[in-house]
Design an enzyme around this catalytic site. Sequence first.
Site, PDB file in Angstrom:
ATOM      1  N   ARG A 131      16.890  10.095  75.886  1.00 58.13           N
ATOM      2  CA  ARG A 131      17.648   9.011  76.497  1.00 58.13           C
ATOM      3  C   ARG A 131      17.592   7.798  75.593  1.00 58.13           C
ATOM      4  O   ARG A 131      16.525   7.455  75.082  1.00 58.13           O
ATOM      5  CB  ARG A 131      16.999   8.596  77.823  1.00 58.13           C
ATOM      6  CG  ARG A 131      17.632   9.238  79.029  1.00 58.13           C
ATOM      7  CD  ARG A 131      17.209   8.594  80.327  1.00 58.13           C
ATOM      8  NE  ARG A 131      15.886   7.994  80.318  1.00 58.13           N
ATOM      9  CZ  ARG A 131      15.570   6.918  81.025  1.00 58.13           C
ATOM     10  NH1 ARG A 131      16.476   6.306  81.751  1.00 58.13           N
ATOM     11  NH2 ARG A 131      14.346   6.433  80.999  1.00 58.13           N
ATOM     12  N   ASP A 141       5.149   7.679  78.564  1.00 59.01           N
ATOM     13  CA  ASP A 141       5.947   7.436  79.781  1.00 59.01           C
ATOM     14  C   ASP A 141       5.092   6.990  80.972  1.00 59.01           C
ATOM     15  O   ASP A 141       5.555   6.241  81.836  1.00 59.01           O
ATOM     16  CB  ASP A 141       6.812   8.658  80.156  1.00 59.01           C
ATOM     17  CG  ASP A 141       6.035   9.960  80.236  1.00 59.01           C
ATOM     18  OD1 ASP A 141       4.827   9.966  79.949  1.00 59.01           O
ATOM     19  OD2 ASP A 141       6.653  11.001  80.575  1.00 59.01           O
ATOM     20  N   SER A 171       6.620  10.886  74.941  1.00 55.90           N
ATOM     21  CA  SER A 171       5.734  11.394  75.996  1.00 55.90           C
ATOM     22  C   SER A 171       5.040  12.689  75.624  1.00 55.90           C
ATOM     23  O   SER A 171       5.276  13.751  76.229  1.00 55.90           O
ATOM     24  CB  SER A 171       6.541  11.522  77.276  1.00 55.90           C
ATOM     25  OG  SER A 171       7.115  10.278  77.541  1.00 55.90           O
TER      26      SER A 171
END
Length: 500
Positions: free
Chosen positions: A73, A192, A139
Amino acid sequence: MPLPDITKTFNPYFHLTHEHLGRIVSQFRTEFEDGLTHYGKDTAMVPSFVTGVPDGSEKGTFLALDLGGTNLRVCEVTLQGGHKFDIKQQKYKVSDELKKGAARVLFDYIAESVDAFLTDIGSGIANEHEPMHLGFTFSFPVEQTAIDAGKVLTWTKGFAATGAIGNDVVKLLQDSLDRKHIHVKCSALVNDTVGTLLSRSYQSGPALIGAIFGTGTNGAYIDRTRTIQKLGEEKIAGAEALGDHAGKFMVVNTEWGAMDNGRKVLPISIFDNKLDRESINPRKQAFEKLVSGMYLGEISRNILLHLIDSSLLFNGHSTTVLNTHYGYDAAFVSGIEGAESTDAARKIIIQELGIAKEHVSDGCVELVQWACRVVADRACALAACAIVAVILHTGNDKVPEGEKDTGVDVGLDGSVCEFLPHFDDRVRKTLKVLLGEEGEKRVRMGLAKDGSGVGAALCALQAKKAIEASRVKGAKAAPGKSPTTGQTGSHPTSHPAPPK
Ligand code: BGC
């Protein structure tokens, strides 16, 4: 209809007794302490170099990049102050080829995605003099050495790109951005879970824990910097000298997905062993493989195959979906769990698994529902164990005498907590077992959506401030050590919910 006796054999692996839950929490606590004292442990207890949490007043526009869930993203996050933010984002698919190819190719693809985002969607706030600051939510387990530096320890969640382990992930990204002349500076590296903790605090007040129950699982929490003994006295004292609260506390990324890789206490059934030996990281991420979204479908598939092979399900018939490794995912488990009637569940079984209608009796539907239920129940019970372990480790199970009880706040994100029916109630059931009724009531849990984006933006903001502060300082005095390569100490903007 009674379930076949065979189901009873597996109960001890899925219905955990109070005593068993207690042993799991103890193991967590031992591994937390071990990881805080020594480098190189499975439960890595990574210092994040984030030394406080935001108070919701922060403002500015930043780029955020999020790698580690299902998609890549790219986001432009505008922190508006007043606990509000606005986010523009675009998802980019990360193919299996990219996940398992050369890291350089993967990072070039990420840089190209940033470029495409800036051209198509970004609001053009970058200017030619000042690079745009980017917070990188990466992450995976990283040994972080500063807010903008960290070496990849291992891949998880189906990634296996070559040439990344042992290398600085910020450098890998910055090199790709620079090769493509993209005017962006990666100024912060964030897990994250750390992002979720910051985002929750930004949106709804100081949180103690940020936890992800999604494709993978992990948690971050606030500890006393002094407890992170492996940092060494010099770094600890340096952090503590930074101010009243600044530096006294640090967000620790536990990497609890690797808890009990030694398999001392986790309830590992034959279905879990099959999943593990067929995975690309056998004997790693033991806890994650029982809890996270990437695996819940696969565990249930292993159970269904066993029942089919025992001639107890679907008249012994299987299908391509059922015979395929990762043939379906956790959405199937959530679908079955959420089905409001036997017929609704039967429909999902026929549609998703491709089993012919005549082989799906009411008894078969019940058996599939049982398989999905036990897998999901166990995941939720284990999720609660992780949360309780942090609460006990930080002493937040009690309120110190004379102090106001502000409870314990937990920010959550990820597809499992979002989509698994009754996730919250199921977790609370185990919290009650472990903390008692009163203890459970003190725990507030809430989704901190977009944690990866907002958390990364908050870190980028602090890194940018630190860079600017060092410039001012540099203009006044001889240049010193760049603050972005050590502890900047400028993270906290408010007092975190401290460990007691
Ligand atoms: C990674 C963690 C991450 C978690 C949730 C795990 O596989 O090791 O770093 O926080 O997934 O995305």
